[in-house]
Design an enzyme around this catalytic site. Structure first.
Site, PDB file in Angstrom:
ATOM      1  N   CYS A 114      -9.848   5.016  -0.158  1.00 34.28           N
ATOM      2  CA  CYS A 114      -9.589   4.585   1.227  1.00 34.28           C
ATOM      3  C   CYS A 114      -9.889   5.677   2.252  1.00 34.28           C
ATOM      4  O   CYS A 114     -10.000   5.386   3.441  1.00 34.28           O
ATOM      5  CB  CYS A 114      -8.153   4.117   1.378  1.00 34.28           C
ATOM      6  SG  CYS A 114      -7.794   2.659   0.390  1.00 34.28           S
ATOM      7  N   HIS A 245      -6.781   4.277   9.262  1.00 32.53           N
ATOM      8  CA  HIS A 245      -7.040   3.424   8.103  1.00 32.53           C
ATOM      9  C   HIS A 245      -5.991   2.317   8.117  1.00 32.53           C
ATOM     10  O   HIS A 245      -4.824   2.558   8.429  1.00 32.53           O
ATOM     11  CB  HIS A 245      -6.946   4.254   6.820  1.00 32.53           C
ATOM     12  CG  HIS A 245      -6.926   3.415   5.585  1.00 32.53           C
ATOM     13  ND1 HIS A 245      -7.872   2.429   5.359  1.00 32.53           N
ATOM     14  CD2 HIS A 245      -6.079   3.387   4.519  1.00 32.53           C
ATOM     15  CE1 HIS A 245      -7.597   1.842   4.206  1.00 32.53           C
ATOM     16  NE2 HIS A 245      -6.524   2.396   3.682  1.00 32.53           N
ATOM     17  N   ASN A 275      -6.354  -4.521   3.908  1.00 34.01           N
ATOM     18  CA  ASN A 275      -6.857  -3.173   3.628  1.00 34.01           C
ATOM     19  C   ASN A 275      -8.276  -3.276   3.048  1.00 34.01           C
ATOM     20  O   ASN A 275      -8.452  -3.714   1.916  1.00 34.01           O
ATOM     21  CB  ASN A 275      -5.905  -2.499   2.637  1.00 34.01           C
ATOM     22  CG  ASN A 275      -6.319  -1.079   2.292  1.00 34.01           C
ATOM     23  OD1 ASN A 275      -7.429  -0.657   2.595  1.00 34.01           O
ATOM     24  ND2 ASN A 275      -5.425  -0.354   1.652  1.00 34.01           N
TER      25      ASN A 275
HETATM   26  O1  UT7 Z   1      -5.021   2.244   1.249  1.00 31.55           O
HETATM   27  C1  UT7 Z   1      -4.606   2.972   0.144  1.00 31.55           C
HETATM   28  C2  UT7 Z   1      -3.268   3.427   0.337  1.00 31.55           C
HETATM   29  N1  UT7 Z   1      -2.302   2.359   0.048  1.00 31.55           N
HETATM   30  C3  UT7 Z   1      -1.236   2.270   0.793  1.00 31.55           C
HETATM   31  O2  UT7 Z   1      -1.100   2.993   1.764  1.00 31.55           O
HETATM   32  C4  UT7 Z   1      -0.157   1.329   0.356  1.00 31.55           C
HETATM   33  C5  UT7 Z   1       1.157   2.027   0.477  1.00 31.55           C
HETATM   34  N2  UT7 Z   1       2.299   1.209   0.044  1.00 31.55           N
HETATM   35  C6  UT7 Z   1       2.704   0.144   0.749  1.00 31.55           C
HETATM   36  O3  UT7 Z   1       2.102  -0.250   1.724  1.00 31.55           O
HETATM   37  C7  UT7 Z   1       3.995  -0.526   0.305  1.00 31.55           C
HETATM   38  O4  UT7 Z   1       4.639   0.288  -0.641  1.00 31.55           O
HETATM   39  C8  UT7 Z   1       3.769  -1.940  -0.296  1.00 31.55           C
HETATM   40  C9  UT7 Z   1       3.386  -2.899   0.797  1.00 31.55           C
HETATM   41  C10 UT7 Z   1       2.713  -1.884  -1.359  1.00 31.55           C
HETATM   42  C11 UT7 Z   1       5.078  -2.460  -0.916  1.00 31.55           C
HETATM   43  O5  UT7 Z   1       6.116  -2.459   0.055  1.00 31.55           O
HETATM   44  P1  UT7 Z   1       7.528  -1.824  -0.312  1.00 31.55           P
HETATM   45  O6  UT7 Z   1       8.403  -2.033   0.853  1.00 31.55           O
HETATM   46  O7  UT7 Z   1       7.292  -0.410  -0.767  1.00 31.55           O
HETATM   47  O8  UT7 Z   1       8.006  -2.768  -1.485  1.00 31.55           O
HETATM   48  P2  UT7 Z   1       8.396  -2.370  -2.983  1.00 31.55           P
HETATM   49  O9  UT7 Z   1       7.189  -1.969  -3.764  1.00 31.55           O
HETATM   50  O10 UT7 Z   1       9.534  -1.400  -2.916  1.00 31.55           O
HETATM   51  O11 UT7 Z   1       8.911  -3.750  -3.535  1.00 31.55           O
HETATM   52  C12 UT7 Z   1      10.084  -4.371  -2.992  1.00 31.55           C
HETATM   53  C13 UT7 Z   1      10.332  -5.674  -3.733  1.00 31.55           C
HETATM   54  C14 UT7 Z   1      10.231  -5.535  -5.255  1.00 31.55           C
HETATM   55  O12 UT7 Z   1      11.202  -6.383  -5.843  1.00 31.55           O
HETATM   56  P3  UT7 Z   1      12.579  -5.758  -6.398  1.00 31.55           P
HETATM   57  O13 UT7 Z   1      12.162  -4.769  -7.449  1.00 31.55           O
HETATM   58  O14 UT7 Z   1      13.223  -5.103  -5.202  1.00 31.55           O
HETATM   59  O15 UT7 Z   1      13.315  -6.959  -6.912  1.00 31.55           O
HETATM   60  C15 UT7 Z   1       8.861  -6.082  -5.581  1.00 31.55           C
HETATM   61  O16 UT7 Z   1       8.778  -6.615  -6.883  1.00 31.55           O
HETATM   62  O17 UT7 Z   1       9.318  -6.626  -3.370  1.00 31.55           O
HETATM   63  C16 UT7 Z   1       8.731  -7.181  -4.549  1.00 31.55           C
HETATM   64  N3  UT7 Z   1       7.345  -7.516  -4.257  1.00 31.55           N
HETATM   65  C17 UT7 Z   1       6.960  -8.686  -3.727  1.00 31.55           C
HETATM   66  N4  UT7 Z   1       7.665  -9.775  -3.370  1.00 31.55           N
HETATM   67  C18 UT7 Z   1       6.971 -10.804  -2.844  1.00 31.55           C
HETATM   68  C19 UT7 Z   1       6.235  -6.724  -4.423  1.00 31.55           C
HETATM   69  N5  UT7 Z   1       5.143  -7.378  -4.015  1.00 31.55           N
HETATM   70  C20 UT7 Z   1       5.564  -8.605  -3.585  1.00 31.55           C
HETATM   71  C21 UT7 Z   1       4.899  -9.708  -3.032  1.00 31.55           C
HETATM   72  N6  UT7 Z   1       5.642 -10.785  -2.676  1.00 31.55           N
HETATM   73  N7  UT7 Z   1       3.557  -9.725  -2.828  1.00 31.55           N
END
Ligand code: UT7
Length: 318
Positions: A114, A245, A275
């Protein structure tokens, strides 16, 4: 007399097919509400069977040449930033060189995920400063839909396809427009928090520890943005536009807040494009230049972080 470089052309290409969050919620256990509140994404463009990294990059490059009003024959070098080349080789860049009918100069790809566009811009700027090239096409082109695990809700909702391009030229000494500096970093100790598994069940599959990447993005982007401004004795007050980005609206808002930049000074496309990795910054820049928001002579800050980990920033007067 030291030679500097400047941006003279901007182009973009997005595939026709749009996939909404609601569409994705019929494939995996997710919801429009979760995707919007966690990322700011509402929809993404997805490549059709005739789209490739080369064809999309070529379309973006042609648009940048047209914007600049110059012939393709005047281009000395083509650099494509991509994590999703159509083949291991030849480079996407040489495919585009061939498609544009160019016989002169040279073309190659850069792999920095990225952050790829910032890396490619830094290399192009160096080529011009060291007089190895005069006019350089810098293209980010990505087909992430072909490396996503469409059964993994934690990643498949985040990415989209597309290409963006800029054309760099020599900045005459009296030129107001100039790339002021670029700042690159990587730390391979974190290579395993965002990578592509070569033999996923349906081919290559992107894997990400989103929480960890998020944590690194917030701190490293704040540091590199400071580094870029400090190099010119500037502060956030001197920045007219942030073109970040586009991975997550919460990360973008965090950097803007650190710079004390109001929302209307930040170019956001993540809602519509998701993204698009190395394509996201040139796509956003293209949109903002063409709709008249970002104007010649204004100070523009670019920043990105991605797999590697790689991260970087570029400061320019447009
Ligand atoms: O461009 C390259 C660089 N990439 C990035 O900059 C991405 C950086 N990371 C992020 O943007 C965020 O971490 C994400 C958007 C990927 C995830 O958001 P988050 O607030 O960090 O969520 P999380 O990974 O802590 O997940 C929270 C909950 C989890 O459930 P539990 O374990 O709390 O029960 C996940 O399983 O959300 C769940 N979850 C979803 N639920 C519904 C994860 N993906 C989804 C989904 N729909 N698509």
């Amino acid at each position: 007399m030291p030679v500097r470089s400047k941006l003279i052309g901007f182009g973009g290409y997005l595939p026709d097919k749009i996939v909404t969050n609601a569409d994705l919620s019929t494939r995996v256990d997710t919801s429009d509400e979760w995707i919007r509140t966690r990322t700011g994404i509402a929809q993404r463009h997805i490549a059709g069977p005739d789209d490739s990294a080369a064809s999309m990059g070529e379309a973006a490059a042609r648009a940048a040449l047209e914007y600049a009003g110059v012939d393709a024959e005047t281009v000395d070098a083509i650099i494509v930033a991509t994590a999703t080349p159509d083949q291991p080789f030849p480079a996407v860049a040489t495919r585009i060189q061939g498609a544009l009918g160019l016989k002169q100069g040279f073309a190659f790809d850069i792999s920095a995920a990225c952050s790829g566009f910032i890396y490619a811009l830094a290399v192009a700027d160096s080529l011009i400063q060291t007089k190895q090239a005069r006019r350089v096409l810098v293209i980010g082109s990505e087909v992430y839909s072909r490396i996503l695990d469409w059964s993994d809700r934690t990643t498949c909702v985040l990415f989209g396809d597309g290409a963006g391009a800029v054309l760099l030229d020599i900045a005459e000494p009296e030129s107001e427009s100039v790339i002021l500096s670029t700042h690159l970093h990587s730390d391979g100790a974190h290579a395993d928090i965002l990578y592509v598994e070569r033999e996923g069940k349906d081919g290559p599959s992107l894997r990400m520890n989103g929480r960890e990447v998020f944590r690194h993005a917030v701190t490293k982007l704040a540091e590199v943005v400071d580094e870029a401004l400090h190099a010119h004795g500037m502060t956030g007050k001197d920045v007219q536009w942030l073109v970040p980005h586009q991975a997550n609206l919460r990360i973008i808002d965090g950097v803007a807040k650190k710079l004390a930049l109001p929302q209307e000074r930040v170019i956001v496309t993540v809602d519509r494009h998701a993204n698009t990795s190395a394509a996201s910054i040139p796509l956003a820049l293209n949109e903002a230049v063409r709709d008249g928001r970002v104007k010649k002579g204004e100070i523009v800050l670019l920043e990105a972080l991605g797999g590697g980990l790689t991260w970087g920033a570029a400061l320019l007067r447009l």
